[in-house]
Design an enzyme around this catalytic site. Structure first.
Site: not given
Ligand code: MV4
Length: 495
Positions: A201, A236, A293
């Site tokens: 991505e 996370h 969930r």
């Molecule tokens: C991302 C992102 C930036 N760009 N996708 C982290 C866990 C997963 N559920 C999705 N995550 C992320 N995906 C793209 N294309 C940044 C994160 C991310 C993040 C997302 C939600 C909550 C905290 C986070 C911490 C670091 C990175």
């Protein structure tokens, strides 16, 4: 079909939370417990309780066979899985229904589809749902993958399709690093999930994590219950959540809600679910994945909508039609949740297990505490170190924040260090107050020296601050997924 007895296949605060709603509905409750939880509150609260094995969850709370057997023993007709443990295990959901029991949750097929990020995106692609540019399929060929990256532009993020909790996720800043990072992501995914499928991505550098709660019945009606803002997290693990988000406009809220309902529709969803989005600085939103969930942070949604999500889950499992349409739902007021973990924010948030020497909950208007402990109890080492969820409600966001500060100041916990002082820090931080923050809040703004310990003698507070200052120079900054993440947030500039 009206249920008369349900088994709760979980422990701690969420087991109690589920049983409370069941009891209000006149439904009898069965607890299951491990040998470490004989004295636990969820065991005492339930009408009946069955021991299902030794303390490690692999020998107790993850033993689907023993849990189904406990239903046979007690005559429970349905199983509520809570969150974690077996809650998103499609095979377990299937075994439950094959045993003639009701799984209080979505169908095994929905769980399975959404358990794969690639399958979830493929299902969502039938609708016009915004997604981050990237590869639609698992990448296997390095040069084909690099050509996708050239098209979308660096930085890119490699993600594990089976992933969760950020495992198997790698940021790649430039093409020369791609192959090595892809190999790492694949081997991490294989060892963590037994599935090495990874995809690409475009990396969104300063996102907010905003998720939408949905509810669907077994007749195909689906509604959303607005959003939760969950950007304040570390590694996370969410620490502070709120509803509604202070940055969404009514138009974007409505669009995200519609997209979330479409995602749910794409997999024939019923039950409670959460559709996860990231939102960039221009308030563009992108679907990431769906959690099938009840989530830890569901109370903030309950407080702003007046809906008891657990009761709705049970009604849906009984085959009932949703009692409300989308236009019946509205946001009233503001709610914030602080997760109280037995972790030491002065010491890298390391788990700090031990006995709750003092444990006195805050009280008064607008406060909800969901917990599973009492004073004198030990926090077991075997499970998640969350002691409680402290949730405050107010007419406005400012009311909810002031109430949270007051509640944290009233909360008395000794014997273990907790995340409460960190949550108090968040409530006073300019970036939080203005709403101009993203998922990098903790690494960008937090150092242990900034914590003040409430209700302690001045000398002790000064000593603690001095010690923290001495330690600060030696501490490694929290590992972040990219260097650029440490730059200043651009949320502010755009508004
Ligand atoms: C991302 C992102 C930036 N760009 N996708 C982290 C866990 C997963 N559920 C999705 N995550 C992320 N995906 C793209 N294309 C940044 C994160 C991310 C993040 C997302 C939600 C909550 C905290 C986070 C911490 C670091 C990175």
């Amino acid at each position: 079909m009206k249920l008369s007895k349900i088994l709760v296949a979980n422990r701690g605060e969420i087991a109690l939370r589920v049983m409370r709603s069941a009891r209000e509905m006149g439904i009898a409750t069965v607890a299951v417990y491990s040998e470490a939880d004989r004295q636990a509150l969820h065991v005492r609260y339930a009408d009946e309780a069955v021991c299902i094995g030794p303390a490690p969850s692999g020998q107790s709370y993850l033993r689907g066979d023993k849990i189904i057997e406990a239903c046979r023993q007690t005559g429970a007709e349905a199983i509520h899985p809570g969150y974690g443990f077996l809650s998103e295990n499609a095979a377990f959901a299937r075994e439950v229904s094959q045993a003639g029991l009701i799984f209080i949750g979505p169908s095994p097929e929905s769980i399975q589809t959404m358990g794969s990020k690639l399958a979830a995106k493929a299902a969502a692609a039938q609708y016009n749902i915004p997604m981050v540019p990237g590869s639609a399929q698992a990448i296997t060929d390095v040069s084909a993958a690099k050509s996708i990256c050239r098209t979308i532009g660096y930085p890119v993020l490699i993600k594990a399709s089976a992933g969760g909790g950020g495992k198997g996720m790698r940021v790649v800043e430039r093409e020369s690093e791609f192959e090595e990072q892809m190999q790492r992501a694949v081997s991490e995914a294989v060892s963590a999930f037994g599935d090495g499928s990874v995809f690409i991505e475009k990396y969104i550098t300063s996102p907010k994590h905003i998720e939408i709660q949905v509810l669907g019945d077994q007749l195909g009606n689906i509604v959303h219950l607005f959003e939760r803002e969950c950007s304040i997290q570390r590694r996370h693990q969410k620490v502070v959540e709120e509803a509604p988000s202070s940055v969404l406009t009514p138009q974007i809220r409505e669009a995200m809600g519609r997209s979330a309902v479409d995602v749910a529709r794409a997999c024939g969803y019923y039950g409670a679910g959460t559709v996860e989005f990231i939102v960039d600085e221009g308030l563009n939103y992108y679907f990431l994945e769906m959690n099938t969930r009840l989530q830890v942070e569901h109370p903030v949604t309950e407080l702003i909508t007046g809906v008891d999500l657990v009761k709705e889950q049970i009604r849906i499992a009984q085959g009932e039609t949703l009692a409300f349409r989308q236009e019946d739902l509205q946001i009233r007021g503001h709610a914030i949740e602080s997760r109280v973990y037995a972790e030491d924010p002065q010491n890298g948030f390391l788990p700090d297990i031990g006995r709750l020497q003092t444990y006195i909950r805050p009280q008064g208007p607008g406060i909800r505490v969901d917990d599973g402990f009492e004073q004198g109890m030990d926090i077991p080492i075997y499970y998640d170190p969350m002691i409680a969820k402290l949730v405050t409600y107010g007419q406005t966001r400012t009311d909810a924040i002031n109430r949270m500060k007051r509640a944290i100041e009233e909360y008395q916990i000794t014997g273990v260090e907790t995340t409460l002082p960190f949550c108090h820090f968040v409530m006073q931080h300019e970036a939080f107050l203005s709403g101009q923050f993203d998922t990098h809040f903790v690494s960008r703004y937090f150092t242990p020296g900034l914590l003040q310990k409430a209700a302690e003698p001045l000398e002790a507070a000064i000593a603690a601050a001095l010690i923290a200052m001495l330690h600060e120079g030696h501490q490694k900054p929290e590992q972040e997924i990219t260097q650029s993440a440490r730059s200043v947030s651009r949320w502010r500039e755009r508004r």
